[in-house]
Design an enzyme around this catalytic site. Structure first.
Site, PDB file in Angstrom:
ATOM      1  N   MET A   1       0.820  -1.218   0.000  1.00 29.82           N
ATOM      2  CA  MET A   1       0.000   0.000   0.000  1.00 29.82           C
ATOM      3  C   MET A   1       0.855   1.269   0.000  1.00 29.82           C
ATOM      4  O   MET A   1       2.067   1.212   0.194  1.00 29.82           O
ATOM      5  CB  MET A   1      -0.931  -0.004   1.204  1.00 29.82           C
ATOM      6  CG  MET A   1      -1.939  -1.150   1.202  1.00 29.82           C
ATOM      7  SD  MET A   1      -3.023  -1.158   2.646  1.00 29.82           S
ATOM      8  CE  MET A   1      -4.012   0.305   2.349  1.00 29.82           C
ATOM      9  N   HIS A   2       0.201   2.391  -0.223  1.00 31.50           N
ATOM     10  CA  HIS A   2       0.730   3.745  -0.002  1.00 31.50           C
ATOM     11  C   HIS A   2       1.754   4.238  -1.029  1.00 31.50           C
ATOM     12  O   HIS A   2       2.068   5.429  -1.051  1.00 31.50           O
ATOM     13  CB  HIS A   2       1.381   3.866   1.385  1.00 31.50           C
ATOM     14  CG  HIS A   2       0.570   3.337   2.512  1.00 31.50           C
ATOM     15  ND1 HIS A   2      -0.687   3.815   2.811  1.00 31.50           N
ATOM     16  CD2 HIS A   2       0.839   2.364   3.423  1.00 31.50           C
ATOM     17  CE1 HIS A   2      -1.158   3.167   3.870  1.00 31.50           C
ATOM     18  NE2 HIS A   2      -0.256   2.287   4.253  1.00 31.50           N
TER      19      HIS A   2
ATOM     20  N   ASP B   1      -2.670  -5.039   0.377  1.00 27.29           N
ATOM     21  CA  ASP B   1      -2.210  -6.360   0.793  1.00 27.29           C
ATOM     22  C   ASP B   1      -2.868  -6.868   2.071  1.00 27.29           C
ATOM     23  O   ASP B   1      -3.185  -8.062   2.177  1.00 27.29           O
ATOM     24  CB  ASP B   1      -0.686  -6.393   0.919  1.00 27.29           C
ATOM     25  CG  ASP B   1      -0.113  -5.263   1.767  1.00 27.29           C
ATOM     26  OD1 ASP B   1      -0.879  -4.464   2.332  1.00 27.29           O
ATOM     27  OD2 ASP B   1       1.130  -5.176   1.845  1.00 27.29           O
TER      28      ASP B   1
END
Length: 493
Positions: A79-80, A236
């Site tokens: 992520m991110h 995830d």
């Protein structure tokens, strides 16, 4: 057949699932992380595509007939990360990853610009999130920011390559700080604070929706049917939750991957930003979740394995398992902040630290201390979450670090929660991605999102729990004492 693709930090995993919930084949390909400056963490998106191709070619070689029967694909990913694309959708610079800590100052600026940011997003502004990264680009790489026409998360860049569609799902988008997480839509207020508009964002879908269809040339290269639907997928951790059946309120898991996570599913948006707990949308419609995150978990054990020059993590873990109770009482304490920390400290400058080293300590003592320090970090996370998510329901144990019985038992005793490790724990995110593909193909949630049966149970041990609680109280005093030094250390570097 359903194909799950999981873009991790250290590898790309692919998994083929049949309609009897059997995992037919799994393949992976390794990835490297670039750290060109202190606090930086980057990857080249082209390396993701090369690794995915390598893993898919392995799968094609293993089960070519099954590949021709794939009905849908699901995506999961780290992520991110910020993948910035230009006018022709070309990658403008390496992706800035989730464990990158350069954007601390931009977090403060973002929260000052939008005083309601925590209510909108459900989260503190943290350097690892996507929005502060774009503010950093605006300030430090203005020529790149000026060329940016589209910002994608890592797995969504893979989707663009797979389908030609710019799409994200609710769970992954929750980690950008641009999503109105309760309403499940982009926040124009948060985007404007970063100099962006909705035109810079991908289209949003639920994780179980069809987001696009596989391009003909990709299908041909990997031996897949043409026009296969690709599900919205998930970040995830939300994908892992689908993989272990954590979809109802109170269900959850502990993840020992590159990072460490405690995940609890919820039927409502319950933000708790003051404790640095994440409140995100789940991959399923009308579901949310809370999550504590520590930035170094199994990766910290990989680090100490290299430091002690052991042949493998399994060898070092076995040495640690031989320590007596008295040796464990005398082991050094370890702060597991090798990449800074999120829950509960939100401190990109925090550093990994051994305390109490003596001449008699050896590799086994260091290994035990690292396992214990990560366990204490997870205890910090659960303590922060329990105000709004109390409960004692058993949790699944997943991730590469879950292979260690010693560590699994330690975490169960530390958290005082029953844990269960399934044999497929290391590929739970890829399994969840495949299941999301299945639901995009019409599968019913109650039939698809099943919890694993059997597995290795870990029950809290009273004697171990008592020792851990004593040492945890010592551990908790270390961060406040060292926090002023952490900032000075980074400035000196």
């Amino acid at each position: 057949m359903y194909l799950g693709i999981d873009l991790g930090t250290s590898s790309v995993k692919v998994l083929l699932l049949d309609q009897r919930q059997g995992v037919l084949a799994v393949a992976d390909a390794a990835l490297d992380v670039s750290r060109p400056q202190p606090l930086w963490s980057e990857q080249d998106p082209q390396a993701w595509w090369a690794a995915l191709d390598q893993a898919m070619q392995q799968l094609k070689a293993q089960v070519p007939a099954a590949m021709r029967q794939v009905r849908a694909i699901g995506l999961s990913g780290q992520m991110h990360g910020a993948v910035v694309l230009g006018q022709r959708r070309q990658v403008l610079r390496p992706a800035i990853l989730w464990n990158d800590g350069r954007a601390s100052a931009q977090c403060s600026a973002l929260e000052a610009a939008v005083p309601r940011s925590r209510q909108i997003t459900g989260n503190l502004a943290m350097p690892g999130f996507t929005a502060p990264k774009l503010l950093w680009l605006h300030q430090h790489e203005p020529e790149v920011f000026a060329q940016t026409r589209l910002v994608l998360l890592p797995k969504d860049w893979l989707r663009l390559k797979l389908t030609g569609e710019a799409v994200s799902d609710m769970s992954d988008a929750s980690g950008t700080l641009w999503l109105d997480t309760g309403a499940r839509c982009w926040s124009t207020e948060m985007l404007a604070a970063c100099g962006l508009t909705g035109q810079h964002m991908p289209r949003l879908v639920e994780g179980t929706d069809v987001s696009g269809r596989l391009l003909q040339e990709v299908a041909s290269a990997w031996g897949l049917p043409p026009d296969v639907p690709v599900a919205g997928g998930a970040g995830d951790n939300a994908a892992t939750a689908v993989g272990v059946g954590a979809v109802r309120p109170g269900q959850g898991f502990v993840s020992l991957g590159t990072s460490g996570v405690i995940f609890l599913a919820s039927d409502a948006f319950r933000p708790q930003p003051e404790a640095a707990v994440h409140a995100f949308a789940h991959a399923l419609p009308q579901r949310w979740h809370q999550m504590s995150v520590m930035l170094s978990a199994a990766s910290a054990f990989g680090w100490v394995t290299r430091l002690t020059q052991r042949a493998s993590e399994a060898v070092l873990a076995q040495e640690a398992a031989q320590l007596s109770l008295s040796a464990r009482e005398q082991a050094p304490l370890f702060l597991p902040y090798l990449s800074g920390e999120r829950t509960p400290h939100n401190d990109a400058h925090a550093s990994g630290t051994f305390i109490g080293l003596r001449p008699g300590h050896d590799a086994a003592d260091l290994a035990y201390a690292v396992m214990e320090g990560v366990t204490f970090g997870l205890m910090d996370g659960l303590n922060a979450m329990q105000e709004k998510q109390p409960g004692k329901e058993a949790l699944a144990l997943v991730g590469g670090g879950a292979r260690s019985d010693l560590w699994g038992q330690m975490i169960a005793s530390g958290l005082r929660r029953s844990l269960t490790r399934d044999e497929g724990a290391q590929a739970a995110a890829a399994l969840g991605a495949a299941r999301l593909g299945w639901m995009a193909d019409g599968g019913a949630q109650d039939e698809v999102c099943l919890a694993p049966q059997g597995g290795r149970p870990f029950e809290p041990d009273a004697q171990e729990a008592s020792l851990l609680q004593q040492r945890y109280q010592q551990y908790r005093r270390l961060y406040p004492a060292l926090q002023p030094w952490f900032g000075k250390q980074q400035l000196a570097a």
